[in-house]
Scaffold this active site. Structure first.
Site, PDB file in Angstrom:
ATOM      1  N   LYS A 107       0.815  -1.210   0.000  1.00 54.92           N
ATOM      2  CA  LYS A 107       0.000   0.000   0.000  1.00 54.92           C
ATOM      3  C   LYS A 107       0.851   1.263   0.000  1.00 54.92           C
ATOM      4  CE  LYS A 107      -4.315  -1.929   1.573  1.00 54.92           C
ATOM      5  NZ  LYS A 107      -3.980  -3.339   1.909  1.00 54.92           N
TER       6      LYS A 107
HETATM    7  C1  LIG Z   1      -4.703  -4.320   1.449  1.00 55.72           C
HETATM    8  C2  LIG Z   1      -4.009  -5.605   1.345  1.00 55.72           C
HETATM    9  C3  LIG Z   1      -4.441  -6.591   0.456  1.00 55.72           C
HETATM   10  C4  LIG Z   1      -5.687  -6.419  -0.378  1.00 55.72           C
HETATM   11  O1  LIG Z   1      -5.529  -5.436  -1.381  1.00 55.72           O
HETATM   12  P1  LIG Z   1      -6.831  -4.804  -2.069  1.00 55.72           P
HETATM   13  O2  LIG Z   1      -6.293  -3.794  -3.004  1.00 55.72           O
HETATM   14  O3  LIG Z   1      -7.660  -4.219  -0.998  1.00 55.72           O
HETATM   15  O4  LIG Z   1      -7.514  -5.923  -2.766  1.00 55.72           O
HETATM   16  C5  LIG Z   1      -3.700  -7.753   0.355  1.00 55.72           C
HETATM   17  N1  LIG Z   1      -2.614  -7.950   1.116  1.00 55.72           N
HETATM   18  C6  LIG Z   1      -2.170  -7.035   1.995  1.00 55.72           C
HETATM   19  C7  LIG Z   1      -0.971  -7.341   2.817  1.00 55.72           C
HETATM   20  C8  LIG Z   1      -2.845  -5.835   2.125  1.00 55.72           C
HETATM   21  O5  LIG Z   1      -2.407  -4.934   2.998  1.00 55.72           O
END
Ligand SMILES: *Cc1c(COP(=O)(O)O)cnc(C)c1O
Length: 438
Positions: A107
């Site tokens: 993220k």
């Molecule tokens: C947020 C997150 C996801 C999911 O991603 P999305 O874009 O919400 O589908 C998967 N793995 C981790 C470690 C995350 O932080």
């Protein structure tokens, strides 16, 4: 480029407005009026380009006009000061490690870009922007670190009490400065609902300029397409592998939606696997054509515990509400906690590779996908969305041994938690926001 709402009843807006607003006034999600295309020649020109050069080429197509090229390029260099390694597990299987940013989860790619764009546009408008974000863990920490110290912005983040790991909670609650943490007595869907309600609360919006940093914000989504493009080019250059399929551990489906953007831009992507845990509403939709979200179920891959994913609105829009056409690009595979643990063990035994539970879901889903004869031999890339140290308890119990944590995380664990406890009633959020300095 202009942006319009998936609900189609708001007027189209500039990227500045779409970024600062987050959600469209009609409750829909912003999408580009047209997805910019890279011709095969333009893609060939990117051969040998650095990650940041690829990122700039893409960002400039979406945002060019709103930010001068040299400044956009500075923003990108300031965002991506870390590597995006691609590791080979076997001849045909690769891991793209998206966890090398400051909060050790993918993220950081979206949040850092969004933070800098928001700061840029807020300064232009001479406004103080309040970023409101619901988090199941990693979003909030990436946003807290992404916006920390960015002028003209402050962050209020909501996280579900007791539903994030200890390390995540430390990341969420220790940033300080322009970052405020709210610990909500409810689940992630409660947090998301409260945030959505704040955006349509007329009184609140008179006194505050609110925006969202959830993956509903288009400026978080666009940068997530960078690493798909980068992976297709790296695989071609370094391994002579073409048209890879991506296995994407999915929760709110922002990551996967960004992949669909990259494919539509023209980057050579063979197929997607939407790897989910027991929260399988999208997987079931792709199979059955009926969207019937269930309440959120708690699993080992907590960042994917989302009953009603927000980016599903965009995915649906891109595929004209047609699950058959979505199914031609995306196969949904749901993985149980037992399989996740088995996958962590198996990756460690076979490749000496330690995966976090989210990556392990993608790994298991890829294996299951490959076991169907039709798809056997395609090169596959797992998106590794978090560093294993972020989910230490789960991994150590799966592997039966200690794996230790990096020194910057150790330091974080010693910091003092600072959060405000609230119930899942909207009025408590509203009163907190009204109490902030104007
Ligand atoms: C947020 C997150 C996801 C999911 O991603 P999305 O874009 O919400 O589908 C998967 N793995 C981790 C470690 C995350 O932080």
């Amino acid at each position: 480029m202009i942006y319009f709402s998936t609900n189609k009843s708001s007027i189209p807006v500039s990227i500045k407005k779409a970024t600062l607003e987050g959600l469209a006034p009609d409750g829909g999600l912003y999408i580009p009026a047209e997805i910019p295309r890279f011709s095969p020649e333009e893609i060939t020109l990117l051969d040998g380009a650095s990650f940041n050069n690829i990122a700039f080429a893409i960002a400039n197509k979406f945002i060019g006009g709103a930010i001068p090229p040299d400044q956009l390029s500075d923003i990108i260099d300031n965002c991506y000061t870390f590597d995006t390694p691609i590791v080979q597990l076997d001849r045909n299987t690769f891991v793209e490690e998206l966890f090398c940013g400051p909060t050790l989860a993918f993220k950081d790619y979206g949040a850092r870009f969004l933070a800098r764009l928001t700061g840029y546009f807020a300064a232009e408008e001479q406004k103080l922007i309040t970023v409101l974000v619901a988090t199941s863990g990693d979003t909030g920490s990436a946003v807290a670190y992404g916006f920390q110290g960015i002028a003209n912005t402050r962050v209020v983040l909501l996280y579900p009490s007791g539903k994030v790991s200890r390390l995540q909670e430390q990341q969420l609650t220790t940033a300080g400065g322009n970052v405020h943490a709210l610990e909500v007595q409810g689940d992630f869907d409660d947090c998301q609902r409260m945030v959505k309600q704040a955006f349509v609360d007329p009184d609140l919006n008179k006194s505050l300029t609110l925006t969202s940093a959830n993956s509903i914000n288009i400026s978080r989504l666009i940068p997530q397409s960078f690493y798909y493009a980068w992976a297709t080019l790296q695989l071609k250059e370094r391994y002579d592998c073409h048209d890879p399929l991506f296995s994407v551990p999915s929760g709110n489906y922002g990551n996967l939606t960004a992949g669909v953007l990259a494919k539509r831009m023209g980057f050579p992507i063979g197929h997607f696997i939407a790897a989910s845990n027991a929260n399988d509403s999208v997987t079931r939709y792709i199979d059955e054509g009926r969207y019937d979200p269930h309440p959120t179920i708690t699993t080992l891959s907590t960042a994917m515990d989302v009953g009603n994913p927000s980016n599903f609105a965009r995915l649906r829009y891109f595929y004209h509400n047609d699950h058959t056409s979505m199914g031609q690009d995306i196969t949904g595979i749901a993985i149980s906690d037992e399989e996740t643990v088995a996958a962590i063990r198996s990756a460690h035994e076979r490749f000496g590779y330690i995966m976090d539970p989210h990556t392990a879901v993608a790994f298991r889903a890829l294996e299951r996908f490959r076991s169907s004869a039709i798809h056997g031999e395609k090169p596959g890339i797992l998106l590794s969305t978090a560093h294993p140290a972020k989910f230490l308890e789960a991994i150590e119990s799966a592997l039966g041994k200690e794996i230790g944590i990096p020194s910057n995380l150790q330091e974080l664990m010693g910091k003092k938690k600072c959060a405000t406890l609230i119930s899942s009633e909207y009025k408590e959020l509203a009163s907190f926001l009204n109490g902030l300095d104007q």
